[in-house]
Design a protein around this motif. Sequence first.
Motif, PDB file in Angstrom:
ATOM      1  N   GLU A 102     107.498 -29.063  60.776  1.00 57.19           N
ATOM      2  CA  GLU A 102     107.918 -30.464  60.690  1.00 57.19           C
ATOM      3  C   GLU A 102     108.651 -30.893  61.960  1.00 57.19           C
ATOM      4  N   ALA A 103     109.484 -30.025  62.498  1.00 56.23           N
ATOM      5  CA  ALA A 103     110.183 -30.336  63.756  1.00 56.23           C
ATOM      6  C   ALA A 103     109.183 -30.477  64.902  1.00 56.23           C
ATOM      7  N   ALA A 104     108.143 -29.648  64.910  1.00 52.83           N
ATOM      8  CA  ALA A 104     107.118 -29.748  65.958  1.00 52.83           C
ATOM      9  C   ALA A 104     106.345 -31.059  65.842  1.00 52.83           C
ATOM     10  N   VAL A 105     106.060 -31.503  64.625  1.00 51.72           N
ATOM     11  CA  VAL A 105     105.370 -32.788  64.434  1.00 51.72           C
ATOM     12  C   VAL A 105     106.225 -33.927  64.980  1.00 51.72           C
ATOM     13  N   ARG A 106     107.515 -33.910  64.698  1.00 53.68           N
ATOM     14  CA  ARG A 106     108.418 -34.961  65.206  1.00 53.68           C
ATOM     15  C   ARG A 106     108.482 -34.931  66.735  1.00 53.68           C
ATOM     16  N   GLU A 107     108.473 -33.743  67.318  1.00 56.74           N
ATOM     17  CA  GLU A 107     108.482 -33.624  68.779  1.00 56.74           C
ATOM     18  C   GLU A 107     107.193 -34.199  69.373  1.00 56.74           C
ATOM     19  N   ALA A 108     106.061 -33.922  68.746  1.00 55.73           N
ATOM     20  CA  ALA A 108     104.784 -34.456  69.225  1.00 55.73           C
ATOM     21  C   ALA A 108     104.751 -35.976  69.100  1.00 55.73           C
ATOM     22  N   GLU A 109     105.295 -36.517  68.008  1.00 61.65           N
ATOM     23  CA  GLU A 109     105.350 -37.975  67.845  1.00 61.65           C
ATOM     24  C   GLU A 109     106.175 -38.611  68.957  1.00 61.65           C
ATOM     25  N   ALA A 110     107.299 -37.996  69.288  1.00 60.77           N
ATOM     26  CA  ALA A 110     108.136 -38.526  70.370  1.00 60.77           C
ATOM     27  C   ALA A 110     107.400 -38.436  71.710  1.00 60.77           C
ATOM     28  N   ARG A 111     106.629 -37.386  71.895  1.00 60.41           N
ATOM     29  CA  ARG A 111     105.879 -37.217  73.147  1.00 60.41           C
ATOM     30  C   ARG A 111     104.784 -38.274  73.274  1.00 60.41           C
ATOM     31  N   ILE A 112     104.140 -38.624  72.161  1.00 57.45           N
ATOM     32  CA  ILE A 112     103.058 -39.607  72.179  1.00 57.45           C
ATOM     33  C   ILE A 112     103.552 -40.960  72.673  1.00 57.45           C
ATOM     34  N   GLU A 113     104.774 -41.313  72.345  1.00 51.82           N
ATOM     35  CA  GLU A 113     105.315 -42.618  72.733  1.00 51.82           C
ATOM     36  C   GLU A 113     105.346 -42.811  74.247  1.00 51.82           C
ATOM     37  N   PHE A 114     105.386 -41.709  74.991  1.00 50.72           N
ATOM     38  CA  PHE A 114     105.494 -41.810  76.453  1.00 50.72           C
ATOM     39  C   PHE A 114     104.205 -41.430  77.172  1.00 50.72           C
ATOM     40  N   ILE A 115     103.100 -41.304  76.439  1.00 57.12           N
ATOM     41  CA  ILE A 115     101.828 -40.922  77.052  1.00 57.12           C
ATOM     42  C   ILE A 115     100.925 -42.139  77.162  1.00 57.12           C
ATOM     43  N   PRO A 116     100.570 -42.565  78.352  1.00 62.80           N
ATOM     44  CA  PRO A 116      99.553 -43.617  78.461  1.00 62.80           C
ATOM     45  C   PRO A 116      98.185 -43.036  78.088  1.00 62.80           C
ATOM     46  N   VAL A 117      97.403 -43.786  77.326  1.00 64.16           N
ATOM     47  CA  VAL A 117      96.100 -43.312  76.872  1.00 64.16           C
ATOM     48  C   VAL A 117      95.208 -42.954  78.058  1.00 64.16           C
ATOM     49  N   ALA A 118      95.338 -43.675  79.146  1.00 66.26           N
ATOM     50  CA  ALA A 118      94.508 -43.402  80.322  1.00 66.26           C
ATOM     51  C   ALA A 118      94.790 -42.028  80.922  1.00 66.26           C
ATOM     52  N   SER A 119      95.971 -41.463  80.664  1.00 66.13           N
ATOM     53  CA  SER A 119      96.310 -40.164  81.245  1.00 66.13           C
ATOM     54  C   SER A 119      95.900 -38.986  80.356  1.00 66.13           C
ATOM     55  N   LEU A 120      95.324 -39.269  79.203  1.00 66.72           N
ATOM     56  CA  LEU A 120      94.907 -38.186  78.312  1.00 66.72           C
ATOM     57  C   LEU A 120      93.696 -37.460  78.892  1.00 66.72           C
ATOM     58  N   PRO A 121      93.574 -36.160  78.630  1.00 68.90           N
ATOM     59  CA  PRO A 121      92.419 -35.424  79.136  1.00 68.90           C
ATOM     60  C   PRO A 121      91.120 -35.951  78.513  1.00 68.90           C
ATOM     61  N   THR A 122      90.028 -35.864  79.251  1.00 66.21           N
ATOM     62  CA  THR A 122      88.750 -36.375  78.751  1.00 66.21           C
ATOM     63  C   THR A 122      87.768 -35.262  78.402  1.00 66.21           C
ATOM     64  N   VAL A 123      87.991 -34.041  78.894  1.00 69.52           N
ATOM     65  CA  VAL A 123      87.043 -32.958  78.622  1.00 69.52           C
ATOM     66  C   VAL A 123      87.713 -31.803  77.893  1.00 69.52           C
ATOM     67  N   ASN A 124      88.732 -31.198  78.497  1.00 69.55           N
ATOM     68  CA  ASN A 124      89.406 -30.035  77.921  1.00 69.55           C
ATOM     69  C   ASN A 124      90.854 -30.378  77.588  1.00 69.55           C
ATOM     70  N   CYS A 125      91.428 -29.590  76.703  1.00 73.95           N
ATOM     71  CA  CYS A 125      92.838 -29.771  76.345  1.00 73.95           C
ATOM     72  C   CYS A 125      93.730 -29.277  77.476  1.00 73.95           C
ATOM     73  N   ALA A 126      94.871 -29.925  77.616  1.00 75.96           N
ATOM     74  CA  ALA A 126      95.850 -29.514  78.625  1.00 75.96           C
ATOM     75  C   ALA A 126      97.239 -29.697  78.048  1.00 75.96           C
TER      76      ALA A 126
END
Length: 179
Positions: A60-84
């Motif tokens: 649950e703590a990891a899910v909350r951390e990921a939610e907070a991280r998503i708020e600062f990620i522009p969609v254009a900067s997401l990987p398009t082929v492989n995970c990073a």
Amino acid sequence: MMVINHKLGVSQQRGVSLLIVLILLLIMTLLGLASMRVGLLQEKMSGGQFDRSLSFQAVEAAVREAEARIEFIPVASLPTVNCAAGLCPTPIAGAADRWTLATPPAGTWAAATTNVTQNGLTVAPDYMVEYMGRTPKSLTTVGIIDGEEPVTLGVFRITARSTQANRATVIVQSNYTSP
């Protein structure tokens, strides 16, 4: 005058009371062993429940951390082929889910910075964020009701897991929307 021979009763005893006492002792020993077995089983179940609860708190703590991280990620900067670093592109339809792979590619999972520790046991969860595309915010923003231009939100699937050797494994998924 009557003479009572006390020796006659003593010579006829065959040790029946000794046999009865030994049988009762055997029964009491078996009851004690069964009681100890039940107590040990209950202790194992209690330890397993504690372990699962601790792993669930870490996830649950990891899910909350990921939610907070998503708020600062522009969609254009997401990987398009492989995970990073735990950020993954939109899943391919029909392909196996990334979180089910026995040996996922490097960069699929990100280690959460939030660890949960209790009674000397530390659980360190992992998480991944997958971009699922965009969805309309509501019926009015789709343009169905008032004819306006639709407003959409980015949808992310967060998968968090806690896998420790000889410990409980917990996996939680959550959908999260962000503008």
